[in-house]
Design a protein around this motif. Structure first.
Motif, PDB file in Angstrom:
ATOM      1  N   MET A  58       0.828  -1.210   0.000  1.00  0.00           N
ATOM      2  CA  MET A  58       0.000   0.000   0.000  1.00  0.00           C
ATOM      3  C   MET A  58       0.859   1.256   0.000  1.00  0.00           C
ATOM      4  SD  MET A  58      -3.322  -0.772   2.425  1.00  0.00           S
ATOM      5  CE  MET A  58      -2.444  -1.508   3.802  1.00  0.00           C
ATOM      6  N   PHE A  59       1.900   1.270   0.822  1.00  0.00           N
ATOM      7  CA  PHE A  59       2.759   2.454   0.857  1.00  0.00           C
ATOM      8  C   PHE A  59       3.441   2.673  -0.482  1.00  0.00           C
ATOM      9  CE2 PHE A  59       6.920   4.439   1.481  1.00  0.00           C
ATOM     10  CZ  PHE A  59       6.543   5.630   2.103  1.00  0.00           C
ATOM     11  N   THR A  60       3.869   1.603  -1.140  1.00  0.00           N
ATOM     12  CA  THR A  60       4.527   1.731  -2.435  1.00  0.00           C
ATOM     13  C   THR A  60       3.592   2.338  -3.467  1.00  0.00           C
ATOM     14  OG1 THR A  60       5.977  -0.150  -1.977  1.00  0.00           O
ATOM     15  CG2 THR A  60       5.671   0.468  -4.291  1.00  0.00           C
ATOM     16  N   GLY A  61       2.353   1.828  -3.564  1.00  0.00           N
ATOM     17  CA  GLY A  61       1.397   2.407  -4.493  1.00  0.00           C
ATOM     18  C   GLY A  61       1.109   3.860  -4.183  1.00  0.00           C
ATOM     19  N   TRP A  62       1.027   4.178  -2.904  1.00  0.00           N
ATOM     20  CA  TRP A  62       0.729   5.541  -2.452  1.00  0.00           C
ATOM     21  C   TRP A  62       1.859   6.500  -2.791  1.00  0.00           C
ATOM     22  CZ3 TRP A  62       2.911   8.375   1.781  1.00  0.00           C
ATOM     23  CH2 TRP A  62       2.145   9.450   2.240  1.00  0.00           C
ATOM     24  N   ILE A  63       3.106   6.120  -2.475  1.00  0.00           N
ATOM     25  CA  ILE A  63       4.234   7.032  -2.685  1.00  0.00           C
ATOM     26  C   ILE A  63       4.559   7.186  -4.161  1.00  0.00           C
ATOM     27  CG2 ILE A  63       6.086   5.313  -2.520  1.00  0.00           C
ATOM     28  CD1 ILE A  63       6.049   8.883  -1.027  1.00  0.00           C
ATOM     29  N   LEU A  64       4.348   6.145  -4.962  1.00  0.00           N
ATOM     30  CA  LEU A  64       4.571   6.261  -6.400  1.00  0.00           C
ATOM     31  C   LEU A  64       3.617   7.268  -7.020  1.00  0.00           C
ATOM     32  CD1 LEU A  64       5.207   2.562  -7.516  1.00  0.00           C
ATOM     33  CD2 LEU A  64       6.874   4.437  -7.417  1.00  0.00           C
ATOM     34  N   CYS A  65       2.386   7.263  -6.574  1.00  0.00           N
ATOM     35  CA  CYS A  65       1.408   8.217  -7.097  1.00  0.00           C
ATOM     36  C   CYS A  65       1.732   9.643  -6.660  1.00  0.00           C
ATOM     37  CB  CYS A  65       0.006   7.823  -6.642  1.00  0.00           C
ATOM     38  SG  CYS A  65      -0.655   6.355  -7.449  1.00  0.00           S
ATOM     39  N   ILE A  66       2.152   9.808  -5.407  1.00  0.00           N
ATOM     40  CA  ILE A  66       2.521  11.147  -4.939  1.00  0.00           C
ATOM     41  C   ILE A  66       3.726  11.670  -5.719  1.00  0.00           C
ATOM     42  CG2 ILE A  66       3.492  12.438  -2.999  1.00  0.00           C
ATOM     43  CD1 ILE A  66       1.758  10.858  -1.145  1.00  0.00           C
ATOM     44  N   GLY A  67       4.754  10.839  -5.844  1.00  0.00           N
ATOM     45  CA  GLY A  67       5.946  11.264  -6.582  1.00  0.00           C
ATOM     46  C   GLY A  67       5.645  11.567  -8.030  1.00  0.00           C
ATOM     47  N   GLY A  68       4.887  10.681  -8.675  1.00  0.00           N
ATOM     48  CA  GLY A  68       4.545  10.911 -10.074  1.00  0.00           C
ATOM     49  C   GLY A  68       3.694  12.151 -10.255  1.00  0.00           C
ATOM     50  N   LEU A 108       8.017   5.749   8.149  1.00  0.00           N
ATOM     51  CA  LEU A 108       8.458   5.210   9.440  1.00  0.00           C
ATOM     52  C   LEU A 108       7.374   4.349  10.085  1.00  0.00           C
ATOM     53  CD1 LEU A 108      10.319   8.329  10.893  1.00  0.00           C
ATOM     54  CD2 LEU A 108      11.325   6.255   9.909  1.00  0.00           C
ATOM     55  N   SER A 109       6.111   4.699   9.863  1.00  0.00           N
ATOM     56  CA  SER A 109       5.013   3.879  10.384  1.00  0.00           C
ATOM     57  C   SER A 109       5.047   2.488   9.778  1.00  0.00           C
ATOM     58  CB  SER A 109       3.664   4.545  10.071  1.00  0.00           C
ATOM     59  OG  SER A 109       3.551   5.793  10.706  1.00  0.00           O
ATOM     60  N   VAL A 110       5.296   2.436   8.475  1.00  0.00           N
ATOM     61  CA  VAL A 110       5.385   1.138   7.798  1.00  0.00           C
ATOM     62  C   VAL A 110       6.588   0.355   8.310  1.00  0.00           C
ATOM     63  CG1 VAL A 110       5.711   0.006   5.558  1.00  0.00           C
ATOM     64  CG2 VAL A 110       4.182   1.975   5.749  1.00  0.00           C
ATOM     65  N   GLY A 230      -0.851  -6.710   7.996  1.00  0.00           N
ATOM     66  CA  GLY A 230       0.057  -6.741   9.126  1.00  0.00           C
ATOM     67  C   GLY A 230       0.075  -5.428   9.885  1.00  0.00           C
ATOM     68  N   ASP A 231       0.981  -5.337  10.840  1.00  0.00           N
ATOM     69  CA  ASP A 231       1.153  -4.096  11.588  1.00  0.00           C
ATOM     70  C   ASP A 231       1.592  -2.956  10.675  1.00  0.00           C
ATOM     71  OD1 ASP A 231       0.435  -5.185  14.000  1.00  0.00           O
ATOM     72  OD2 ASP A 231       2.176  -4.386  15.066  1.00  0.00           O
ATOM     73  N   SER A 232       2.363  -3.285   9.643  1.00  0.00           N
ATOM     74  CA  SER A 232       2.826  -2.233   8.734  1.00  0.00           C
ATOM     75  C   SER A 232       1.646  -1.552   8.062  1.00  0.00           C
ATOM     76  CB  SER A 232       3.776  -2.811   7.687  1.00  0.00           C
ATOM     77  OG  SER A 232       3.131  -3.806   6.894  1.00  0.00           O
ATOM     78  N   GLY A 233       0.651  -2.336   7.656  1.00  0.00           N
ATOM     79  CA  GLY A 233      -0.519  -1.764   7.009  1.00  0.00           C
ATOM     80  C   GLY A 233      -1.435  -1.043   7.971  1.00  0.00           C
ATOM     81  N   SER A 234      -1.659  -1.628   9.152  1.00  0.00           N
ATOM     82  CA  SER A 234      -2.546  -0.978  10.120  1.00  0.00           C
ATOM     83  C   SER A 234      -1.929   0.321  10.646  1.00  0.00           C
ATOM     84  CB  SER A 234      -2.863  -1.933  11.274  1.00  0.00           C
ATOM     85  OG  SER A 234      -1.691  -2.293  11.985  1.00  0.00           O
TER      86      SER A 234
END
Length: 381
Positions: A58-68, A108-110, A230-234
């Motif tokens: 989820m973080f990868t999809g999110w940050i790729l969209c923000i950067g792009g 850092l949360s992830v 997992g905890d990373s997602g929550s």
């Protein structure tokens, strides 16, 4: 102005598509690196080891969209939208440092969640990590919960508490396939609408993107899940829910007809917050540590009523939609309208309270040794 609604739509679709594509990659990485959630007889009941890198996906999809999106905005190469976005480039540049710290907090949360997923940190260490992340977002990231008090220290303290509360609430709430991610997707949809109506264009885009990311991951996380957050997602979703809910403006002298709108984030996020409060009360009443998972969540109680896991999750999502739709008109309603709708939402929460404390109480002191298939451990505080 209407172009911003289209931008919100594209942000949502971009987040959904990016996460749909990223999740199988992290599913494969988890299988290759043995980053799996393995069934345990005492608390877990899914039938096979399941990949546990959903938060990273989820973080990868999110940050790729923000950067792009930022790159395209600065290059002026977004078809049909370049002209309207160019008017806000100065604002984007001005807010870039704060956005950078917010993104750092999400990262850092992830990472904190990934470490706990792999090595199971103690509650104290995990709590300390959450505190530092929340402090970073509240100070350098500019995340502020409006409490109508001109006191920077108190406002910062409340903001840190809000971020930590939601990180742990979503952690607790992730106890059935698709439950937490679907509930946050619904909340993000409401925050997008409110921000768009209030002409907070960038927060609306931010929220729409996060909603899309949730929907993209939900496709894989819905029962039977092929990957867990997992905890990373929550942690990631709880952090984003706190940041976005704090960033939306609910009350303004020039447009608000009452002060009731300041309660909107509490109702939009009521189910995970209320569920957390209820299970903590139940565990305390039963003289059990509140951070140790059990089967007293509302979703578990629905299953004990005879519903299937899918039906229990769907019912919780319908309840979240009902409360959110009921509270949404408070944003533009006059005092009397807002008061009635707030009372209605409180009555709905009263129904949930009755369900929490009565359904399945005969089993509270006789916990089932294995959760239904598809459920997982509730990660500890």
């Amino acid at each position: 102005m209407n172009l911003w609604y289209l931008i919100d739509l594209f942000a949502f679709l971009g987040g959904a598509v990016a996460t749909l594509l990223a999740t199988p990659v992290f599913q494969w990485i988890a299988m290759k690196t043995d980053f799996l959630d393995r069934p345990q007889a005492n608390h877990k009941g899914h039938g096979r080891p399941t990949p546990l890198l959903g938060g990273a996906a989820m973080f990868t999809g999110w940050i790729l969209c923000i950067g792009g999106g930022l790159l395209l905005a600065h290059w002026g190469r977004i078809p049909f939208f370049s002209e309207v976005i160019s008017d806000y480039l100065d604002g984007i540049s001005y807010a870039a440092p704060q956005l950078g710290f917010i993104v750092l907090g999400a990262f850092l949360s992830v990472i904190l969640g990934l470490i706990d997923d792999k090595w199971a940190m103690s509650a104290a260490v995990k709590f300390g990590g959450q505190f530092l992340i929340a402090l970073l977002a509240a100070t350098l990231g500019g995340v502020r919960v409006n409490i109508f008090l001109d006191n920077a220290v108190l406002t910062t303290a409340v903001s840190v508490f809000w971020i930590m509360l939601l990180m742990n609430s979503i952690n607790f709430f992730d106890n059935m396939d698709g439950l937490a991610v679907g509930t946050i997707a619904i909340a993000m949809g409401f925050f997008t609408v409110i921000a768009a109506l209030n002409q907070q264009f960038f927060i609306a885009v931010f929220s729409a993107l996060t909603c899309g990311v949730c929907c993209g991951f939900w496709f894989y996380n819905f029962n039977p899940a092929v990957i867990f957050m997992g905890d990373s997602g929550s942690h990631f979703l709880g952090y984003m829910a706190a940041v976005i809910s704090a960033g939306v403006t609910y009350f303004g002298i020039d447009f608000s007809l009452s002060r009731f709108p300041i309660l909107m984030p509490l109702f939009i996020l009521a189910l995970p917050l209320f569920d957390t409060a209820m299970v903590v009360l139940i565990r305390t009443r039963n003289h059990k540590p509140f951070w140790i998972g059990d089967h007293n969540h509302i979703s578990h109680r629905f299953v004990r009523m005879g519903l299937s896991r899918k039906q229990a999750v769907m019912l919780v999502h319908l309840m979240a939609l009902t409360i959110g739709l009921g509270i949404l008109p408070v944003f533009w309603g006059d005092f009397r309208t807002a008061a009635i709708l707030v009372v209605q939402a409180l009555l709905l929460l009263g129904i949930i309270t009755i369900l929490q404390f009565t359904l399945g109480n005969r089993q509270e002191t006789r916990e089932t040794p294995v959760t239904p298939a598809g459920d997982r451990k509730e990660t500890k505080l």
